[in-house]
Design an enzyme around this catalytic site. Sequence first.
Site, PDB file in Angstrom:
ATOM      1  N   ASP A  13       0.804  -1.230   0.000  1.00 46.91           N
ATOM      2  CA  ASP A  13       0.000   0.000   0.000  1.00 46.91           C
ATOM      3  C   ASP A  13       0.833   1.276   0.000  1.00 46.91           C
ATOM      4  O   ASP A  13       0.440   2.290   0.584  1.00 46.91           O
ATOM      5  CB  ASP A  13      -0.974   0.022   1.201  1.00 46.91           C
ATOM      6  CG  ASP A  13      -1.901  -1.175   1.209  1.00 46.91           C
ATOM      7  OD1 ASP A  13      -2.264  -1.638   0.114  1.00 46.91           O
ATOM      8  OD2 ASP A  13      -2.259  -1.640   2.305  1.00 46.91           O
ATOM      9  N   LYS A  16       1.892   2.070  -5.199  1.00 48.89           N
ATOM     10  CA  LYS A  16       2.408   1.459  -6.438  1.00 48.89           C
ATOM     11  C   LYS A  16       1.452   1.714  -7.612  1.00 48.89           C
ATOM     12  O   LYS A  16       1.884   1.971  -8.731  1.00 48.89           O
ATOM     13  CB  LYS A  16       2.581  -0.066  -6.256  1.00 48.89           C
ATOM     14  CG  LYS A  16       3.585  -0.433  -5.184  1.00 48.89           C
ATOM     15  CD  LYS A  16       3.642  -1.917  -4.950  1.00 48.89           C
ATOM     16  CE  LYS A  16       2.382  -2.499  -4.353  1.00 48.89           C
ATOM     17  NZ  LYS A  16       2.104  -2.078  -2.961  1.00 48.89           N
ATOM     18  N   GLY A  40      -4.646  -4.175  -3.741  1.00 51.27           N
ATOM     19  CA  GLY A  40      -5.614  -3.123  -4.035  1.00 51.27           C
ATOM     20  C   GLY A  40      -4.815  -1.900  -4.435  1.00 51.27           C
ATOM     21  O   GLY A  40      -4.110  -1.331  -3.620  1.00 51.27           O
ATOM     22  N   HIS A  41      -4.849  -1.557  -5.715  1.00 55.13           N
ATOM     23  CA  HIS A  41      -4.037  -0.454  -6.221  1.00 55.13           C
ATOM     24  C   HIS A  41      -4.946   0.702  -6.633  1.00 55.13           C
ATOM     25  O   HIS A  41      -5.795   0.541  -7.513  1.00 55.13           O
ATOM     26  CB  HIS A  41      -3.176  -0.930  -7.397  1.00 55.13           C
ATOM     27  CG  HIS A  41      -2.132  -1.938  -6.988  1.00 55.13           C
ATOM     28  ND1 HIS A  41      -1.196  -2.448  -7.850  1.00 55.13           N
ATOM     29  CD2 HIS A  41      -1.868  -2.503  -5.780  1.00 55.13           C
ATOM     30  CE1 HIS A  41      -0.404  -3.291  -7.186  1.00 55.13           C
ATOM     31  NE2 HIS A  41      -0.809  -3.352  -5.929  1.00 55.13           N
TER      32      HIS A  41
END
Length: 427
Positions: A13, A16, A40-41
């Site tokens: 997190d 990225k 989760g991006h």
Amino acid sequence: MERLVIVGSQWGDEGKGKVTDYLAQRADVVVRSQGGNNAGHTIVFQGQKFALRSIPSGIFNPKTKNVMASGMVIHPKQMLEELQMLKERGITEIQLYISDRAHVVFPYHEVLDGAYEALKENGKIGTTKRGIGPCYADKANRIGIRIGQLIQPNVFKEALKSTLVIKNMELRMLGLPPFDYDSLLKEYSEYAERIRPYVCDTSVLLNEEIEKHSKILFEGAQGVMLCLDHGTYPYVTSSSPTGSSVSLNVGIAPRYITDVLGICKAYTTRVGEGPFPTEMCEDLAEQIRERGHEYGTVTKRPRRVGYLDAVALNHAKRVSGINHLALMLLDVLTEVPVLKICYAYRLDGKILTTVPSTVEELMRAEPLYVELPGWKEDISRVSSFEELPKNCQAYLKKIEELTSLPISLFSVGPDRMQTIEREPLLK
Ligand code: GDP
Ligand code: IMO
Ligand code: MG
């Protein structure tokens, strides 16, 4: 910098997704190397916010080829829903390629992920319960099913039959209901039809792109401290997110990786259990959590918050080949009166500048800090290093000094525009 690796240098997190999307505007190819929908991006541009879990963050540039590489584990239903979400939100011009060697996540993986966590009296990892660990375990145990098998009906029928015998036995031993072969076969055969157009040998594709001197970004998920080999084992994920693992995860030679950009929060966060030497007092953690919206993208759990840890960063640099840093969420530190950076640990009377291998030692490690004065000015609109308050500049310089790495990019807000590149990346 034709081929740049984006690697999380902490516990995930770090931003990225934001950096990948930003650099993807000039990339020919973006490759998600490993992990699955435990990631989760977040990507924010033109007033829109997207949270991607499986699909590469280069998907917003219609000219970019997006590759889901063989090191990934893919949950077909979730991936197809994500694709649908993108289409519904107007992202219709996409180029997506899925590796025929990536592994498939099945519902029994998710059930087993939860079951193994529930069985542990102590030492729960706090996984995302997305079946990631059990799927990679089946891969290592040679009972996994790959995308290339899934899309060939006769091959898939047989593979599922033999795998399900073992998995159902495992479920029964744990007192859990088995899965029905026919309904699983039907459900996954439907996914296969929808996935087939995207499937290819992505190693061949990437090697052809390398021959053409294409600009390639490798988007890692998770972070080095969550690496199965080099992280805080066993409180880790089940793949290797390091720069060193990219060539294996995507099927190219190590010599083709030219640079590794370590994505780093201006502080540290961690979701889930496990040692976290620089974790801060809850009052300050709460302040930062609210400013930085530090809640998990996938599980919505509040993230644990700590000071920047240069010992962990140098570890990430070493095992991952990081040669540039991107410092993210700098704006969140505005109004924190005193900033601390851990430069060493004290353990059993000794001073350590490396990360001990056992959790027991890491739990006992006392962080030693340098302290710097904070700043109060709003920095969310700055467009150069020179515009930052002097104390903020000093904070960046101290990080560069403690890591011997250049901060080549920094970020002062979630939006794509709130990105300041100090030296050109992916030239
Ligand atoms: P990833 O998993 O490494 O892609 O990171 P996540 O998307 O899970 O978490 C990073 C969070 O920080 C997201 O909510 C981003 O929108 C947000 N973010 C990224 N860069 C910045 C920044 O510079 N400032 C602020 N305030 N938020 C940021
Ligand atoms: P991105 O790519 C933060 C953590 C989980 C848990 C541990 C193992 O968004 O940075 P898993 O489900 O992988 O078996 O969980 O790893 N974890 C992450 N933490 N960001 C992530 O991905 C993570 N992916 C897994 O919280 O502690
Ligand atoms: Mg994330």
